[in-house]
Motif scaffolding. Structure first.
Motif, PDB file in Angstrom:
ATOM      1  N   LYS A 169     -43.760   4.744  28.041  1.00  0.00           N
ATOM      2  CA  LYS A 169     -45.117   4.127  27.440  1.00  0.00           C
ATOM      3  C   LYS A 169     -46.300   5.053  27.087  1.00  0.00           C
ATOM      4  CE  LYS A 169     -46.583   1.088  30.467  1.00  0.00           C
ATOM      5  NZ  LYS A 169     -46.746  -0.326  31.183  1.00  0.00           N
ATOM      6  N   SER A 228     -51.061  -4.870  21.883  1.00  0.00           N
ATOM      7  CA  SER A 228     -50.898  -5.509  23.042  1.00  0.00           C
ATOM      8  C   SER A 228     -49.868  -4.768  23.833  1.00  0.00           C
ATOM      9  CB  SER A 228     -50.557  -7.166  23.031  1.00  0.00           C
ATOM     10  OG  SER A 228     -49.316  -7.288  22.377  1.00  0.00           O
ATOM     11  N   GLU A 229     -49.589  -5.209  25.280  1.00  0.00           N
ATOM     12  CA  GLU A 229     -48.498  -4.538  26.256  1.00  0.00           C
ATOM     13  C   GLU A 229     -47.305  -5.116  25.608  1.00  0.00           C
ATOM     14  OE1 GLU A 229     -48.466  -2.532  28.856  1.00  0.00           O
ATOM     15  OE2 GLU A 229     -50.323  -2.155  28.520  1.00  0.00           O
ATOM     16  N   GLU A 230     -47.006  -6.269  24.991  1.00  0.00           N
ATOM     17  CA  GLU A 230     -45.863  -6.923  24.464  1.00  0.00           C
ATOM     18  C   GLU A 230     -45.632  -6.072  23.153  1.00  0.00           C
ATOM     19  OE1 GLU A 230     -42.431  -9.087  24.579  1.00  0.00           O
ATOM     20  OE2 GLU A 230     -43.899  -9.019  26.009  1.00  0.00           O
ATOM     21  N   LYS A 269     -48.778   5.533  24.078  1.00  0.00           N
ATOM     22  CA  LYS A 269     -50.159   5.318  24.269  1.00  0.00           C
ATOM     23  C   LYS A 269     -51.190   6.427  23.655  1.00  0.00           C
ATOM     24  CE  LYS A 269     -50.505   1.936  28.025  1.00  0.00           C
ATOM     25  NZ  LYS A 269     -51.121   1.695  29.343  1.00  0.00           N
ATOM     26  N   GLU A 324     -54.927  -0.183  18.412  1.00  0.00           N
ATOM     27  CA  GLU A 324     -54.561  -0.796  19.846  1.00  0.00           C
ATOM     28  C   GLU A 324     -53.450  -1.912  19.525  1.00  0.00           C
ATOM     29  OE1 GLU A 324     -58.116  -2.336  21.007  1.00  0.00           O
ATOM     30  OE2 GLU A 324     -59.275  -0.615  21.087  1.00  0.00           O
ATOM     31  N   GLN A 329     -46.243  -3.272  22.342  1.00  0.00           N
ATOM     32  CA  GLN A 329     -45.934  -1.862  22.586  1.00  0.00           C
ATOM     33  C   GLN A 329     -44.788  -1.791  23.088  1.00  0.00           C
ATOM     34  OE1 GLN A 329     -48.851   0.483  25.340  1.00  0.00           O
ATOM     35  NE2 GLN A 329     -50.286  -0.752  24.550  1.00  0.00           N
ATOM     36  N   LYS A 330     -43.996  -2.761  24.084  1.00  0.00           N
ATOM     37  CA  LYS A 330     -42.714  -2.782  24.297  1.00  0.00           C
ATOM     38  C   LYS A 330     -41.694  -2.885  23.215  1.00  0.00           C
ATOM     39  CE  LYS A 330     -43.585  -4.710  28.884  1.00  0.00           C
ATOM     40  NZ  LYS A 330     -43.313  -6.054  29.655  1.00  0.00           N
TER      41      LYS A 330
END
Length: 514
Positions: A335, A350-352, A339, A348, A354-355
């Motif tokens: 991760k 979201s965390e979701e 980033k 930018e 990015q996964k």
């Protein structure tokens, strides 16, 4: 230990010993460009630019270098290898405007006896005759003891006898080469300690070769023993395994031995690239200091450590060499790697999201695909079904090529929702494509940048139907950018790499001028 760092000279011999690399021959113009970069930008102390009496082309190059050097105040820092031939080498150097001769004498009894067929006394008489003439002509004189490393090992009496007969001559530097690269650090330290202790008033240079991969380590040993100057080349050019790398030597002497050097490290990579292009000898991506990948973190744990506190950063930072750190994207990415690359792109997620993107990156890495930061917007766009980086789409394309005929291209593209058709002609299918796409892009005030490099690759051991990877490096003015295209046809792979760059730059234009 002294608080004041000791001053070590670096003499670069890329243009003389480096040109003895198999397949390397610099043009006179290239030699002048390299000489200027070495002295004016990198600020090495001295350069050795040629061997006397080689060719008319060599004479032209040396004359041009000397003319420029004298105008800039570097005249006494340009050196030419000369031979024990009384007047001939000296006259050749004088005719080019040279001020320094590096006289090549026999540093081993075996060379003196078997190659020249002379005794030590006879050889010294010849050397002194040439020295006398060079001195009369106003040249500064340094002397090489060729094959000194073997000469010292086989017959120290010969080496000492040679120096004893020459030590009172008008010589500035006694240059001791490990001509065949046979020494190890402990041998270098012992022999140079002996030489420096026996002749404390003489200035000794060390000229290493890298046959055992020990050139940089040997330099450290020689400097510890007391030498005042070291000879190097850019990119390790030189006979066989080459000479010591100037970049490695400079950084090691500064960081590990607290030596004072004159060079400007910020120019190391630029001149490495120049020599790489002129010589045609590619350097390894993992070559210390100058390699393409040496400031790239691959493991996700390293990126994570840097993100949380610079845990994997050292004194050997990229900024020191006018470079930047990057974080590779592939199957080992975490991760934090993602980033870091998103920060570089100012994107930018979201965390979701990015996964999802990271899962695609890892999947691509498992399939051996090379992933660059420039690929990331397309991966993001694909995963998130975003249209933000789809400013241009290649809808259809036909290429016609023939032997001794111009290639032609007919294409259909969509730019920001508008469809266009265009044709082009050129010297090959890709050139014709650039001609055709250019007629469309001019309507959008966009011009493709120039190519800085162009590589075509297939997987090792691949068949004729293997995928082709085309990596294009673009000169975007303030930076170099790489884009990649993959296709079974190399021309279409190049087209896809080009479309990627256009999309990136059209997106940037749209953000700059909303």
């Amino acid at each position: 230990m002294s608080l004041n760092p000791r001053r070590i000279q670096l003499m670069d011999t890329t243009l003389r010993d480096g040109e003895q690399t198999q397949g390397v021959a610099f043009t006179p113009t290239e030699k002048v460009s390299i000489a200027k970069a070495l002295l004016q930008n990198l600020r090495v102390d001295r350069i050795e630019v040629a061997s006397a009496r080689v060719s008319e082309g060599e004479k032209e190059a040396v004359r041009n270098i000397n003319q420029w050097a004298q105008q800039e105040g570097f005249g006494d820092r340009v050196e030419v290898l000369g031979f024990v031939d009384h007047t001939r080498s000296v006259d050749w150097i004088k005719s080019t405007g040279g001020q320094v001769i590096n006289l090549l004498a026999k540093g081993s009894e075996k060379h003196c006896r078997e190659q020249l067929g002379k005794t030590l006394e006879q050889h010294c008489a010849d050397v002194l005759q040439t020295i006398g003439y060079a001195h009369e002509q106003g040249l500064k004189i340094n002397i090489y003891l060729e094959d000194w490393s073997n000469g010292y090992k086989d017959s120290r009496d010969y080496v000492f006898g040679l120096i004893d007969r020459l030590k009172d001559a008008p010589l500035s530097h006694f240059m001791l080469p490990d001509t065949l690269g046979v020494m190890a650090p402990d041998e270098v330290f012992a022999s140079f300690s002996d030489m420096c202790g026996r002749y404390p008033n003489l200035q000794f240079d060390f000229h290493p070769h890298n046959d055992y991969g020990l050139a940089t380590a040997n330099v450290m040993a020689a400097v510890r023993a007391g030498v005042s100057a070291v000879h190097c080349t850019i990119n390790c050019l030189g006979e066989r395994a080459g000479n010591a790398s100037l970049a490695e030597v400079a950084v090691v002497l500064r960081d590990k031995m607290n030596m004072e050097l004159a060079i400007d490290e910020s120019h190391l990579v630029r001149i490495s690239n120049m020599v790489e292009n002129f010589s045609g000898k590619r350097i390894a991506d993992n070559a210390p200091i100058v390699g393409a990948d040496v400031f790239t973190q691959t493991a996700g744990i390293h990126a994570d450590g840097d993100q949380k506190g610079g845990l994997y950063k050292t004194k050997l930072g990229p900024e020191r060499f006018s470079r930047t750190r990057s974080y590779a994207l592939g199957k080992m990415s975490g991760k934090a790697s993602l980033k870091k690359n998103l920060e570089q792109l100012e994107v930018e997620l979201s965390e979701e999201d990015q996964k999802k993107v990271l899962a695609r990156i890892v999947a691509l890495g498992d399939s051996k695909q090379t992933i660059t930061t420039d690929d990331l917007p397309f991966i993001i766009a694909d995963v998130l079904e975003s249209k933000s980086y789809q400013h241009i789409k290649l809808l259809a394309c036909s290429v016609n090529s023939g032997l001794d005929l111009q290639s032609t291209v007919s294409l259909r593209v969509e730019v920001n929702g508008d469809k266009h058709q265009a044709t082009g002609a050129g010297n090959g299918g890709f050139d014709a494509f650039i001609d055709a796409i250019g007629t469309v892009l001019v309507k959008y005030d966009y011009t493709l940048p120039k190519l800085a490099d162009f590589e075509i690759r297939i997987p090792k051991g691949g068949n004729t139907n293997a995928l082709t990877e085309c990596v294009i490096t673009w000169d975007c003015g303030h930076e170099l950018r790489k884009t990649r295209g993959v296709h079974v046809n190399q021309v279409f792979a190049a087209m896809l790499a080009t479309i990627k760059l256009i999309n990136i730059q059209l997106h940037e234009m749209a953000n700059t001028n909303p």
